[in-house]
Design a protein around this motif. Structure first.
Motif, PDB file in Angstrom:
ATOM      1  N   UNK A  61       0.871  -1.274  -0.007  1.00  0.00           N
ATOM      2  CA  UNK A  61      -0.138  -0.006   0.015  1.00  0.00           C
ATOM      3  C   UNK A  61       0.740   1.156   0.038  1.00  0.00           C
ATOM      4  N   UNK A  62       2.004   1.363   0.913  1.00  0.00           N
ATOM      5  CA  UNK A  62       2.733   2.437   0.895  1.00  0.00           C
ATOM      6  C   UNK A  62       3.442   2.573  -0.313  1.00  0.00           C
ATOM      7  N   UNK A  63       3.769   1.395  -1.103  1.00  0.00           N
ATOM      8  CA  UNK A  63       4.642   1.572  -2.254  1.00  0.00           C
ATOM      9  C   UNK A  63       3.840   2.177  -3.436  1.00  0.00           C
ATOM     10  N   UNK A  64       2.465   1.930  -3.360  1.00  0.00           N
ATOM     11  CA  UNK A  64       1.231   2.252  -4.294  1.00  0.00           C
ATOM     12  C   UNK A  64       1.274   4.041  -3.932  1.00  0.00           C
ATOM     13  N   UNK A  94     -12.374  -0.731  13.629  1.00  0.00           N
ATOM     14  CA  UNK A  94     -11.351  -0.743  14.522  1.00  0.00           C
ATOM     15  C   UNK A  94     -10.343  -1.995  14.027  1.00  0.00           C
ATOM     16  N   UNK A  95      -9.541  -2.115  12.914  1.00  0.00           N
ATOM     17  CA  UNK A  95      -8.953  -3.131  12.364  1.00  0.00           C
ATOM     18  C   UNK A  95      -7.978  -3.762  13.361  1.00  0.00           C
ATOM     19  N   UNK A  96      -7.209  -3.023  14.065  1.00  0.00           N
ATOM     20  CA  UNK A  96      -6.017  -3.827  15.112  1.00  0.00           C
ATOM     21  C   UNK A  96      -6.913  -4.703  16.024  1.00  0.00           C
ATOM     22  N   UNK A  97      -8.071  -4.027  16.607  1.00  0.00           N
ATOM     23  CA  UNK A  97      -8.825  -4.858  17.480  1.00  0.00           C
ATOM     24  C   UNK A  97      -9.535  -5.852  16.846  1.00  0.00           C
ATOM     25  N   UNK A  98      -9.815  -5.814  15.609  1.00  0.00           N
ATOM     26  CA  UNK A  98     -10.441  -7.123  14.865  1.00  0.00           C
ATOM     27  C   UNK A  98      -9.439  -7.944  14.823  1.00  0.00           C
ATOM     28  N   UNK A  99      -8.172  -7.686  14.359  1.00  0.00           N
ATOM     29  CA  UNK A  99      -7.224  -8.599  14.381  1.00  0.00           C
ATOM     30  C   UNK A  99      -6.558  -9.380  15.688  1.00  0.00           C
ATOM     31  N   UNK A 100      -6.760  -8.627  16.958  1.00  0.00           N
ATOM     32  CA  UNK A 100      -6.741  -9.674  18.122  1.00  0.00           C
ATOM     33  C   UNK A 100      -7.809 -10.121  18.439  1.00  0.00           C
ATOM     34  N   UNK A 101      -8.849  -9.921  17.976  1.00  0.00           N
ATOM     35  CA  UNK A 101     -10.050 -10.796  18.227  1.00  0.00           C
ATOM     36  C   UNK A 101     -10.353 -12.098  17.293  1.00  0.00           C
ATOM     37  N   UNK A 102      -9.756 -11.923  15.847  1.00  0.00           N
ATOM     38  CA  UNK A 102      -9.703 -12.873  15.103  1.00  0.00           C
ATOM     39  C   UNK A 102      -8.335 -13.179  14.487  1.00  0.00           C
ATOM     40  N   UNK A 103      -7.587 -14.207  15.018  1.00  0.00           N
ATOM     41  CA  UNK A 103      -6.267 -14.585  14.672  1.00  0.00           C
ATOM     42  C   UNK A 103      -6.000 -15.144  13.468  1.00  0.00           C
ATOM     43  N   UNK A 104      -7.092 -15.541  12.772  1.00  0.00           N
ATOM     44  CA  UNK A 104      -7.154 -16.431  11.757  1.00  0.00           C
ATOM     45  C   UNK A 104      -7.339 -15.615  10.439  1.00  0.00           C
ATOM     46  N   UNK A 105      -7.493 -14.459  10.586  1.00  0.00           N
ATOM     47  CA  UNK A 105      -7.584 -13.316   9.447  1.00  0.00           C
ATOM     48  C   UNK A 105      -6.415 -13.431   8.560  1.00  0.00           C
ATOM     49  N   UNK A 106      -6.736 -12.953   7.090  1.00  0.00           N
ATOM     50  CA  UNK A 106      -5.549 -13.028   6.157  1.00  0.00           C
ATOM     51  C   UNK A 106      -5.892 -11.731   5.329  1.00  0.00           C
ATOM     52  N   UNK A 107      -4.878 -10.814   5.028  1.00  0.00           N
ATOM     53  CA  UNK A 107      -5.069  -9.562   4.256  1.00  0.00           C
ATOM     54  C   UNK A 107      -4.706  -9.685   2.950  1.00  0.00           C
ATOM     55  N   UNK A 108      -5.227  -9.209   1.839  1.00  0.00           N
ATOM     56  CA  UNK A 108      -4.728  -9.262   0.606  1.00  0.00           C
ATOM     57  C   UNK A 108      -4.062  -7.990   0.070  1.00  0.00           C
ATOM     58  N   UNK A 109      -2.824  -7.906  -0.506  1.00  0.00           N
ATOM     59  CA  UNK A 109      -2.238  -6.829  -1.097  1.00  0.00           C
ATOM     60  C   UNK A 109      -2.874  -6.592  -2.418  1.00  0.00           C
ATOM     61  N   UNK A 110      -2.847  -5.437  -2.784  1.00  0.00           N
ATOM     62  CA  UNK A 110      -3.583  -5.017  -4.000  1.00  0.00           C
ATOM     63  C   UNK A 110      -2.694  -3.618  -4.754  1.00  0.00           C
ATOM     64  N   UNK A 111      -2.719  -3.593  -5.960  1.00  0.00           N
ATOM     65  CA  UNK A 111      -2.498  -2.439  -6.789  1.00  0.00           C
ATOM     66  C   UNK A 111      -3.317  -2.040  -7.960  1.00  0.00           C
ATOM     67  N   UNK A 112      -3.209  -1.008  -8.628  1.00  0.00           N
ATOM     68  CA  UNK A 112      -4.237  -0.496  -9.471  1.00  0.00           C
ATOM     69  C   UNK A 112      -3.547  -0.714 -11.074  1.00  0.00           C
ATOM     70  N   UNK A 113      -4.386  -1.073 -11.991  1.00  0.00           N
ATOM     71  CA  UNK A 113      -4.130  -1.205 -13.269  1.00  0.00           C
ATOM     72  C   UNK A 113      -4.899  -0.217 -13.976  1.00  0.00           C
ATOM     73  N   UNK A 114      -4.133   0.762 -14.537  1.00  0.00           N
ATOM     74  CA  UNK A 114      -4.917   1.668 -15.333  1.00  0.00           C
ATOM     75  C   UNK A 114      -4.984   1.774 -16.713  1.00  0.00           C
TER      76      UNK A 114
END
Length: 260
Positions: A61-64, A94-114
């Motif tokens: 995300x920061x790279x984008x 509150x995604x930090x709290x969501x992460x603590x309460x749901x340790x099995x979550x997973x995030x998808x990185x993404x980018x944009x194609x124009x």
């Protein structure tokens, strides 16, 4: 495409037939919207090894942000905000709290194609389901933990030949087809992503979202779309004695020949 993949297009194995039957029995309609709710196709035996990918998602995300101009970022943001308004994605308060309460979550990185020359979609958000934070056997990507399902699309030359044998030709274009399908609640925890809080206000603090619908870029997305079409057009339709209706239904069966 290699020979093995080429062969897979023409053979519906017993394993894939069983998978199709299971999916058809598991599909339901959302009572509020009437949309189909479909299951994501995770490999149950290794699903627990899916990488959380939070740090990877932040890094991409920061790279984008560094690479894209302010105008491009606003186009990018517009796509995500439209998906939010349409109910495709849901904000995590509150995604930090969501992460603590749901340790099995997973995030998808993404980018944009124009695609400036496109008459419809100028900016497409692509989710990088082939990436994981660490390349080892205990930190797998979404692709590694999911099944592609059977390839239910005919090759173009086969479809062209089949069109010669029916009286009616049915064509259609589904707007944002994958995003028309709802996901089960338990599957949405594996399909989280990060974005900026308010680009229009120059607020680049990071917030979390999760998909409520089938995202573009997952291995199983094409398979689920074809199954949903079959369910809607054939499987869940009562018999009708009208000759024209039967003929149109026959076209659908020919189009979806590899499912049957």
């Amino acid at each position: 495409m290699n020979t093995q993949d080429d062969h897979r297009e023409y053979v519906l194995t017993s394993e894939n037939s069983k998978l199709i039957d299971n999916i058809l029995s598991d599909i339901r309609r959302d009572p509020k919207t009437g949309r189909l709710v479909v299951p994501a196709l995770w490999k149950k035996e290794i699903q627990h090894l899916m990488s959380p990918n939070y740090n990877l998602a932040v890094s991409v995300l920061n790279s984008q942000k560094r690479k894209l101009s302010p105008e491009r970022l606003k186009e990018y943001d517009a796509v995500i905000q439209n998906q939010f308004e349409d109910g495709v994605i849901e904000r995590i308060a509150d995604h930090p709290s969501f992460l603590r309460e749901n340790p099995d979550v997973s995030f998808l990185a993404h980018n944009a194609v124009f695609r400036n020359n496109s008459n419809t979609t100028k900016c497409r958000v692509v989710f990088l389901s082939n990436l994981s934070e660490r390349k080892n056997e205990k930190c797998l990507s979404h692709n590694q933990c999911s099944m592609a399902g059977a390839n239910l699309n005919n090759k173009m030359q086969i479809s062209t030949l089949l069109l010669r044998f029916d009286k009616y030709l049915l064509t259609y274009d589904l707007k944002k087809a994958f995003l028309q399908l709802f996901l089960r609640e338990e599957d949405t925890r594996k399909l989280l992503f990060l974005w900026f809080n308010g680009i229009s206000k120059n607020d680049f603090s990071i917030v979390g979202y999760r998909f409520r619908r089938v995202p573009f870029g997952m291995r199983y997305s094409p398979f689920l779309l074809m199954i949903a079409l079959y369910y809607t057009l054939i499987h869940n339709v009562t018999d009708d004695d009208d000759e024209e209706t039967q003929s149109i239904k026959g076209v659908c069966i020919t189009f979806l020949t590899w499912i049957t």
